[in-house]
Design an enzyme around this catalytic site. Structure first.
Site, short mmCIF file in Angstrom:
data_model
loop_
_atom_site.label_atom_id
_atom_site.label_comp_id
_atom_site.label_asym_id
_atom_site.label_seq_id
_atom_site.Cartn_x
_atom_site.Cartn_y
_atom_site.Cartn_z
N TYR A 50 45.99 16.80 15.74
CA TYR A 50 44.96 16.71 16.78
C TYR A 50 44.68 18.10 17.34
O TYR A 50 45.61 18.89 17.53
CB TYR A 50 45.44 15.84 17.94
CG TYR A 50 45.41 14.36 17.67
CD1 TYR A 50 44.31 13.58 18.04
CD2 TYR A 50 46.49 13.72 17.05
CE1 TYR A 50 44.29 12.22 17.81
CE2 TYR A 50 46.47 12.36 16.81
CZ TYR A 50 45.37 11.60 17.19
OH TYR A 50 45.35 10.26 16.96
N TYR A 52 50.33 10.85 10.78
CA TYR A 52 51.10 11.95 11.38
C TYR A 52 52.41 11.45 11.99
O TYR A 52 52.54 10.29 12.34
CB TYR A 52 50.26 12.69 12.43
CG TYR A 52 49.78 11.83 13.58
CD1 TYR A 52 50.58 11.59 14.69
CD2 TYR A 52 48.50 11.28 13.57
CE1 TYR A 52 50.13 10.81 15.75
CE2 TYR A 52 48.05 10.50 14.62
CZ TYR A 52 48.88 10.27 15.71
OH TYR A 52 48.43 9.50 16.74
N ARG A 71 52.71 7.49 12.27
CA ARG A 71 51.60 6.60 12.61
C ARG A 71 50.70 6.42 11.40
O ARG A 71 50.34 7.39 10.73
CB ARG A 71 50.72 7.19 13.72
CG ARG A 71 51.31 7.37 15.12
CD ARG A 71 51.65 6.10 15.88
NE ARG A 71 50.90 4.89 15.60
CZ ARG A 71 49.72 4.55 16.11
NH1 ARG A 71 49.11 5.35 16.96
NH2 ARG A 71 49.15 3.41 15.80
N HIS A 107 44.46 6.58 11.82
CA HIS A 107 43.62 5.76 12.70
C HIS A 107 42.60 6.62 13.43
O HIS A 107 42.76 7.84 13.53
CB HIS A 107 44.48 5.01 13.73
CG HIS A 107 45.29 5.93 14.60
ND1 HIS A 107 46.54 6.38 14.24
CD2 HIS A 107 45.03 6.51 15.80
CE1 HIS A 107 47.01 7.19 15.17
NE2 HIS A 107 46.11 7.30 16.12
N HIS A 137 40.80 6.53 17.25
CA HIS A 137 40.78 5.89 18.56
C HIS A 137 39.34 5.54 18.92
O HIS A 137 38.44 6.38 18.77
CB HIS A 137 41.33 6.83 19.63
CG HIS A 137 42.79 7.15 19.45
ND1 HIS A 137 43.80 6.45 20.07
CD2 HIS A 137 43.41 8.10 18.71
CE1 HIS A 137 44.97 6.95 19.72
NE2 HIS A 137 44.76 7.97 18.90
#
Lengths: 184, 247
Positions: free
Chosen positions: B114, B153, B163, B166, B168
């Site tokens: 991120y 990640y 995870r 995905h 959000h």
């Protein structure tokens, strides 16, 4: 039809959600502006530094607004919607106007949605203006010892609303009929 | 003692056996460690919505530029990774489209990183990818984003925790009670069974609602793969015949 499940906002929501002046429904210091602020706390009373609060409110004369412009504030248009992330101390603040009652004889409140890392779905609550003269269905139905968790307290700059996700002072969080599959 | 994936797997299985399958996440879900002190322990208080709760905030073209729906054009160069289109329809619990409403997304880059200060995963940042987008649904409730396939990640819930990939999603309906923030996943992800956030929804049919479908009609030749993801919100509390303007 069942609804899509929620999922936590996670730790990186700052990338996508908070925006410039999101917490300034009116410019701070403008005539009539109040600060709605408080802290978000976990079950140990520890501040939650990665929570996000949204408010949605009526205007001071009790009108429900359908006015675009919340994401790019022009400084003049009151939209009734705001978004604030908590800081390192779990504190959030909004500069806004006190909402009016949307019906005569009803206490005025901010509708509040709470999001956080560690919180798997959003929570809804209400923040009523201090010392409501009239009770509505919610305030009447909440046991007296928990009612205070829904009512803001006045301070020098406006009103304070702490949100306890858990613990002895746990905030009253709401469920609405269509969350429960009840079709009115 | 370090918590392993095997410990989490056992907790996830126990959670599926110890009560009815639920189509919304359990707020009290210890396999997701961060939830332990952050979920209410008292039952949610049932109440009918009133006043502003029966209406949603209104967003318009003054709020969102059309270009914000393309996450691949926010910088001077092309981002790394596989270009994808994610498109679908936002509907309410009665199947009615939610028109002209705000959809916001954020995500990791192709390497699973991120563009956020708190993300310390040692995977490369991409100077040409921020991973944030906005769109308004059209008159029929459709939205469309162009972005980069996010990578899975690691995180620190337990040892060797990862995870599933995905995106959000943040959504509004026509009343405030429909507010939803969730995550969209990709079909066939091998990490689904291992992920306590995904598994916090104990009903497998409800979990499926979070998984996009590959859609060849959304795929554009020699350019981007297409995924379709329709989003069902909870029911609107105003009656369908209520044409009244807000007071």
């Amino acid at each position: 039809m069942s609804a899509a499940p929620g999922q936590t906002v996670g730790p990186f929501f700052h990338l996508g959600l908070p925006y410039e002046k999101g917490n300034e429904l009116v410019p701070p210091g403008r005539a009539g502006a109040i600060r709605l602020h408080g802290r978000v706390l976990d079950g140990s009373g520890v501040p939650v530094p990665d929570a996000m609060i949204e408010i949605w409110q009526a205007s001071p004369d009790g009108k429900i607004l359908q006015q675009p412009g919340s994401l790019r504030r022009d400084g003049w248009t009151f939209t009734g919607f705001g978004r604030a992330a908590t800081d390192a101390d779990g504190h959030y603040w909004f500069s806004t106007l006190a909402p009016g009652p949307t019906e005569p004889g009803k206490p005025a409140f901010f509708a509040v949605a709470v999001f956080a890392r560690g919180l798997l779905d959003r929570l809804f609550t209400r923040a009523y203006l201090p010392a409501p003269k009239d009770l509505d269905a919610l305030l009447e139905s909440v046991p007296e010892d928990r009612r205070g968790t829904l009512i803001t307290e006045a301070d020098d700059t406006g009103v304070v609303f702490d949100i306890h996700l858990q613990g002895p002072h746990e905030t009253v969080f709401l469920s609405f009929p269509r969350h429960r599959g009840i079709w009115a | 003692m370090t918590t392993t994936q095997a410990d989490i797997d056992r907790e996830i299985l126990a959670g599926q056996a110890d009560g009815p399958q639920e189509n919304q996440p359990r707020l009290d879900y210890p396999p997701y460690r961060s939830s332990i002190l952050r979920h209410p322990t008292k039952a949610l208080h049932p109440i009918d919505p009133e006043g502003v709760e029966l209406w949603a905030p209104c967003f318009g073209h003054s709020d969102v530029d059309d270009a914000e729906a393309d996450l691949t054009i926010q910088h001077a160069g092309e981002p790394q990774g596989s270009r994808i289109v994610v498109a679908g329809r936002v509907v309410d619990g009665a199947g009615r489209p939610v028109p002209h409403q705000l959809v916001e997304i954020w995500q990791a880059n192709a390497a699973g990183r991120y563009a956020h200060l708190r993300d310390q995963h040692p995977a490369p940042l991409d100077p040409n990818f921020t991973g944030q987008g906005r769109a308004l649904t059209d008159a029929d409730g459709y939205y469309r984003f162009q972005t980069i396939q996010p990578g899975p990640y690691p995180w620190r819930n337990h040892l060797n925790a990862w995870r599933p990939a995905h995106i959000h999603f943040s959504l509004f309906g026509t009343d405030f009670t429909q507010r939803l923030i969730t995550q969209m996943y990709f079909p066939g992800d091998p990490l689904f069974a291992l992920d306590p956030i995904f598994q916090s929804v104990t009903d497998p049919k409800a979990r499926e609602m979070l998984i996009a479908k590959y859609d060849h009609d959304l795929t554009s030749p020699e350019y981007a793969l297409g995924y379709r993801w329709d989003i069902v919100l909870t029911g609107d509390h105003r009656t369908p015949l209520d044409t009244e303007e807000p007071s």
